[in-house]
Design an enzyme around this catalytic site. Structure first.
Site, short mmCIF file in Angstrom:
data_model
loop_
_atom_site.label_atom_id
_atom_site.label_comp_id
_atom_site.label_asym_id
_atom_site.label_seq_id
_atom_site.Cartn_x
_atom_site.Cartn_y
_atom_site.Cartn_z
N THR A 55 15.67 72.78 21.90
CA THR A 55 16.88 72.66 21.07
C THR A 55 18.17 72.10 21.92
O THR A 55 18.12 72.35 23.14
CB THR A 55 17.47 74.12 20.40
OG1 THR A 55 18.42 73.74 19.36
CG2 THR A 55 17.78 75.21 21.40
N ASN A 103 17.99 54.99 20.59
CA ASN A 103 18.13 55.27 22.11
C ASN A 103 17.95 54.19 22.80
O ASN A 103 18.30 54.39 24.27
CB ASN A 103 16.86 56.18 22.48
CG ASN A 103 17.01 57.51 21.64
OD1 ASN A 103 18.13 58.31 22.15
ND2 ASN A 103 16.41 57.96 20.90
#
Lengths: 389, 389
Positions: A182, A384
């Site tokens: 995370t 990305n």
């Protein structure tokens, strides 16, 4: 409700001018109003851990935190001693406002690696957030929004225990892989619990949730999960129930991260059954979750079991003993691979649901494990590759 | 010239009707005309290794092969006993034509996993190829074309030793990762060498070449590299020179695979310097080569060193000891990361060349290693998501 669902917490999210996106909420403040200030944390194992991780790991080591300052718009990672001093200064500013020691403040940052933060904006943001602290839905929601980066939606959880509550928020969308899967997560509870019990619950809970999701195989420098207890309910929870609720909170937030993986069009559940051990099952699940080829196939709505088996076949025999000729694979309930070879026709598989279920039966033992990942899409590459650097 | 550059070899490539692309050459035949029939091979370590791998591994175990049949259009992997019988029947057909035992024939297949081959087309193709065997440029070139799948160009090598030659061909574009990083490769030599010396040269050569490229992290079920010696030159080579030439042949073919990676717009060389051991350097290089985020950044022409460090930071301390604050990174010769933090501005890096060089200095020892990968592009996702299944 996010972090303010539990009694004894107030929060805020403000526009501090840290993010390059004008007008975006980018600084969150979460304050534990007590009576307890118990805390636990787990952090990235990345050796290039960011300055705020270094600061917060030390701050929570004694099991007590009064508040957490979180910012998006910059990770403050790979920034050396000047970066560490920025985290320290941020904690100092918050500590002064709350009248506590600097070491009672955790700091979390997310965004681009390798650049210092605009510290004056951060410090002014802490002041502004302090003035907007709110213990209701508004405060919790603003905080959950302020930590978002490429996330498309806020991710929160609210669970009721026997007389106490657990709330939480998380951000995370890219650079998600164990250990730890995370970016930034704050879970709050008004239960009366000790730091030791909280750390045990958090470590156990994250190990089977955040550490079993993998959106893109890339481990972050900034991953942080904090658990804060105010004790405001006055209730000492049953330990088993508390551990289970913390695990549920982690599972819910982790699942929401997978549901919002960068560019994803499918969330993929990979369950390995019939392994000789849970570790063996996990290794097999992770190998499949890491396959770009399989993830591309799913984005093209093809339940390509050949790419599942070829990934499974990379797991060493001593890690996961199984007989390749006895492996069965179901995708969305259809047995398309039987005994290591062709099963029912893959055209029978309905790939329209967002969630895709892959069940692999090793037929080697009784252990099982589940990992989650996303498909690999054009949009992931776009996010990305074509970002502004 | 491919495999026929070395004396004593003939080859052919024909349209056998195995591939779904009408008119594509899809069956290659390479025959060793002697006087020797020495051979060595290395194969995928994938536990779901294909039927032809199972067949060929056994066939080459005694160090002798007369010929190799290779097909594109189907991998014959995860096809169970019927698949194995197809490989066996293919070898039997070729052996009959050449008047040798079935175990003198290696078989290689590439294409989709999980489907049997159209065996009648394969067997007819072996006959056709036998009738077109040619020991000149034509035969070698046809064979190199016939093994292509998503490859956009044939990949061959031709090297001159002291009085002897080495030739070779390879196919491979997707599902390329150690161990072993290729699909199908045949290298030939007219040197007078023993199977033992050949196996040693091939194992050593592939370990530092094919096993150090990684286009997409996905290990194939069918990877095969064969080295065949005819002895037709009559020359017994200097062992060091021979080993070096075999390594050079592997390096050239492996480099060509990276240069033709599915959808790639950049070939990325990642060299790790100053490691405590070669294994440590290799682990660091592989970690960076496996980063989807870094590979996306390169496809967007951003030398994103944060993504290099965050990948490097996942390598465990006991695998590769180094101090994160002493790591320097050059991209295309520009020191954009210095001492684990920001160096020269990344705008100084010229990202226009196809080849991108990443040099990571751990400053921890004297060992180094280089791995190669490709960038991750929209086109990669397109090829692997939007194909016809």
């Amino acid at each position: 409700m996010s972090v303010t669902f539990a009694q004894g917490f107030s929060a805020a999210g403000v526009v501090a001018g840290i993010s390059s996106k004008a007008g975006k909420q980018d600084l969150a403040f979460v304050v534990n109003n007590g009576p307890l200030d118990a805390a636990a944390g787990v952090f990235t194992s990345n050796r290039f851990c960011a300055a705020p991780v270094q600061w917060s790991r030390a701050a929570v080591a004694d099991g007590h935190l009064k508040a957490v300052v979180l910012n998006s718009g910059g990770a403050n990672a790979c920034t050396g001693q000047p970066g560490f001093e920025q985290s320290q200064a941020t904690a100092h500013e918050a500590a002064g406002l709350l009248g506590v020691a600097d070491s009672k403040i955790a700091v979390c940052s997310t965004g681009l690696i390798g650049e210092l933060l605009p510290l004056d904006h951060v410090l002014a943001g802490v002041h502004d957030a302090y003035n907007h602290l709110d213990d209701g839905e508004h405060g919790g929601s603003d905080a959950a929004h302020a930590i978002m980066t490429t996330d498309t939606k806020p991710k929160t959880v609210a669970l009721e225990g026997s007389g106490y509550r657990i709330g939480g928020m998380v951000k995370g969308s890219g650079m998600i892989a164990p250990q730890l899967a995370t970016m930034l997560c704050v879970i709050t509870t008004d239960a009366v619990v000790t730091p030791g019990a909280m750390q045990a619950a958090l470590s156990a809970g994250t190990s089977v949730t955040f550490n079993r999701i993998d959106t893109d195989g890339c481990m972050s420098t900034n991953d942080t999960v904090l658990l804060l207890a105010s004790g405001a309910s006055g209730v000492e929870p049953d330990p088993d129930e508390f551990n289970d609720l913390v695990r549920q909170a982690c599972a819910s937030l982790a699942r929401q991260i997978v549901g919002d993986g960068e560019g994803a069009s499918h969330d993929i559940r990979i369950s390995i059954h019939g392994a000789t051990s849970e570790d063996a099952a996990l290794a097999c699940g992770r190998a499949i979750a890491a396959s770009n080829l399989f993830k591309c196939a799913v984005s093209g709505n093809d339940p390509n079991w050949g790419r599942i088996l070829s990934s499974l076949g990379t797991v060493p025999l001593d890690v996961a003993p199984f007989d390749p000729t006895r492996v069965d694979v179901d995708v969305n309930g259809v047995r398309i691979c039987q005994g290591g070879g062709t099963g029912r026709d893959r055209s029978e598989v309905d790939m329209t649901p967002r969630e895709v279920g892959v069940d692999v039966y090793l037929n080697a033992g009784d252990a099982e494990a589940t990992v989650w990942t996303d498909d690999l899409t054009h949009e992931y590459v776009h996010i990305n590759a074509d970002y502004e650097s």
